[in-house]
Write an enzyme that holds these catalytic residues in place. Structure first.
Site, PDB file in Angstrom:
ATOM      1  N   SER A 132       0.835  -1.200   0.000  1.00 25.26           N
ATOM      2  CA  SER A 132       0.000   0.000   0.000  1.00 25.26           C
ATOM      3  C   SER A 132       0.872   1.253   0.000  1.00 25.26           C
ATOM      4  CB  SER A 132      -0.901   0.012   1.242  1.00 25.26           C
ATOM      5  OG  SER A 132      -0.112   0.196   2.407  1.00 25.26           O
ATOM      6  N   ASP A 179      -0.995  -1.588  -4.071  1.00 29.27           N
ATOM      7  CA  ASP A 179      -2.379  -1.763  -3.641  1.00 29.27           C
ATOM      8  C   ASP A 179      -3.012  -0.382  -3.416  1.00 29.27           C
ATOM      9  OD1 ASP A 179      -4.623  -3.175  -2.778  1.00 29.27           O
ATOM     10  OD2 ASP A 179      -3.901  -3.365  -0.712  1.00 29.27           O
TER      11      ASP A 179
HETATM   12  O1  TD4 Z   1      -6.508  -3.944  -0.280  1.00 28.36           O
HETATM   13  N1  TD4 Z   1      -6.501  -4.557   0.907  1.00 28.36           N
HETATM   14  C1  TD4 Z   1      -5.404  -4.248   1.858  1.00 28.36           C
HETATM   15  C2  TD4 Z   1      -5.529  -2.855   2.378  1.00 28.36           C
HETATM   16  C3  TD4 Z   1      -4.238  -2.441   3.044  1.00 28.36           C
HETATM   17  C4  TD4 Z   1      -4.334  -1.086   3.674  1.00 28.36           C
HETATM   18  O2  TD4 Z   1      -3.043  -0.704   4.057  1.00 28.36           O
HETATM   19  P1  TD4 Z   1      -2.799   0.714   4.726  1.00 28.36           P
HETATM   20  O3  TD4 Z   1      -3.240   0.619   6.169  1.00 28.36           O
HETATM   21  O4  TD4 Z   1      -1.319   0.930   4.589  1.00 28.36           O
HETATM   22  O5  TD4 Z   1      -3.595   1.748   3.928  1.00 28.36           O
HETATM   23  C5  TD4 Z   1      -7.515  -5.438   1.197  1.00 28.36           C
HETATM   24  O6  TD4 Z   1      -8.477  -5.546   0.433  1.00 28.36           O
HETATM   25  C6  TD4 Z   1      -7.414  -6.251   2.482  1.00 28.36           C
HETATM   26  O7  TD4 Z   1      -8.644  -6.750   2.944  1.00 28.36           O
HETATM   27  P2  TD4 Z   1      -8.753  -7.327   4.465  1.00 28.36           P
HETATM   28  O8  TD4 Z   1     -10.033  -8.107   4.487  1.00 28.36           O
HETATM   29  O9  TD4 Z   1      -7.573  -8.200   4.698  1.00 28.36           O
HETATM   30  O10 TD4 Z   1      -8.801  -6.151   5.385  1.00 28.36           O
HETATM   31 ZN    ZN Z   2      -8.398  -3.296  -0.696  1.00 27.28          ZN
END
Ligand code: TD4
Ligand code: ZN
Ligand code: CA
Length: 310
Positions: free
Chosen positions: A50, A82
């Site tokens: 991310s 992501d």
């Molecule tokens: O896309 N994701 C992951 C999101 C990651 C966010 O990271 P930051 O805190 O650095 O912004 C998902 O779709 C994960 O889904 P989940 O069900 O595992 O929460």
């Molecule tokens: Zn996501």
């Protein structure tokens, strides 16, 4: 074997009717746990990073770590941005070692989402990098009181068809009732699988499920046994994930379950050994537990043994 593109891994998954895990990493131990879990199952893997992870660990550290992991591992590995929102970060990823990026412009009106996404596709495809787009908003279905609200939030299949045609994205993340984090559903968990089927019928390309953590009971118990407080935590039931895969989901985003595993393992060490202050003794068990959780994911997703194109 070095990094490969998201398109390569996900088109194979689309043909084979299975899904590949996209696991979020923020540091060395999480990365190593994820990679070990996938290598042991001979599964391809998508390492998801991310913007927050890039800001936390540093762009160059992330790229160097994941590149090294790919070189040392006999499995196809993708380095994927992501929820890319920041133009500078997206561009840096495209030109700086990532093999896949997500452009998340799903908060914008459809026309703007299409325009912004298409620009990223042009930039990325010029470098041979694949692109994920998002349409619809992630929100638990229970939070939507009216039918109108539900329609406004979840992805419209006709719009999905137009979005894919006009942007040229390689894979699409539709909203079908999941949300990020450990508290996905207040009542009964329910994905809109009918909608998913219709979206897949219209677009054909690999589809992505965000917010797909299952919040495994045993991990939740571990966290709470050692002092964590996570009342009402609820994930996507594994059977519904399986069904979603059978209907065309090929990439499954998983972050929360890894966070919970790390937290549970660290809490256990600290609670059981009040004298411990060796970081390796604190984070090593977390790395091991992440590896175990990833084993279970690979079994659920059906990607085991697919590393060699099987
Ligand atoms: O896309 N994701 C992951 C999101 C990651 C966010 O990271 P930051 O805190 O650095 O912004 C998902 O779709 C994960 O889904 P989940 O069900 O595992 O929460
Ligand atoms: Zn996501
Ligand atoms: Ca979004």
């Amino acid at each position: 074997m070095g990094l490969v593109t998201g398109k390569e891994v996900l088109e194979a998954a689309n043909r084979g009717g299975y899904a590949v895990g996209a696991f979020n990493i923020n540091n060395l131990e999480i990365l190593q746990g994820v990679v070990a879990g996938c290598v042991e199952k001979s599964s391809p893997v998508i390492i998801a990073v991310s913007e927050g992870a890039i800001n936390y660990a540093g762009f160059d550290y992330i790229v160097a770590m994941v590149r090294t992991a790919a070189e040392l591992s006999p499995i196809p590995m993708v380095l994927h941005l992501d929820h890319g929102r920041d133009k500078e970060i997206i561009s840096r990823c495209i030109h700086g070692g990532f093999t896949s990026v997500m452009i998340d412009a799903s908060h914008l009106p459809l026309e703007d989402n299409i325009r912004v996404t298409r620009r990223v596709v042009e930039m990325a495809h010029a470098e041979g990098i694949s692109v994920e787009g998002e349409l619809g908003r992630l929100q638990g279905i229970e939070e939507m009181v009216s039918v109108e609200e539900r329609e406004a939030t979840l992805t419209d299949p006709q719009e999905a068809e137009r979005f894919v045609e006009e942007t040229g994205v390689d894979f699409l993340a539709p909203a079908i009732g999941t949300s990020h984090g450990a508290f996905k559903f207040k009542g009964k968990a329910k994905l809109d699988l009918k909608r998913l089927r219709e979206i897949k019928r219209r677009v054909g390309i690999p589809l992505v499920l965000h917010g797909a953590s299952t919040v495994p009971q045993r991990i939740l118990e571990l966290v709470t046994r050692y002092g964590g407080e996570l009342k009402e935590a609820k994930g996507v039931p594994p059977e519904q994930l399986k069904e979603a895969i059978s209907l065309g989901i090929n990439k499954i985003n998983t972050d929360t379950d890894l966070r919970l595993a790390l937290t549970g393992a660290v809490r256990k060490v600290l609670a059981e050994d009040r004298g411990v202050f060796d970081p390796r003794k604190i984070l090593g068990p977390a790395r091991d537990l992440i590896r175990e959780v990833v084993h279970e994911k690979v079994d659920l997703f059906g990607s085991g043994g697919k590393a060699l194109g099987g």
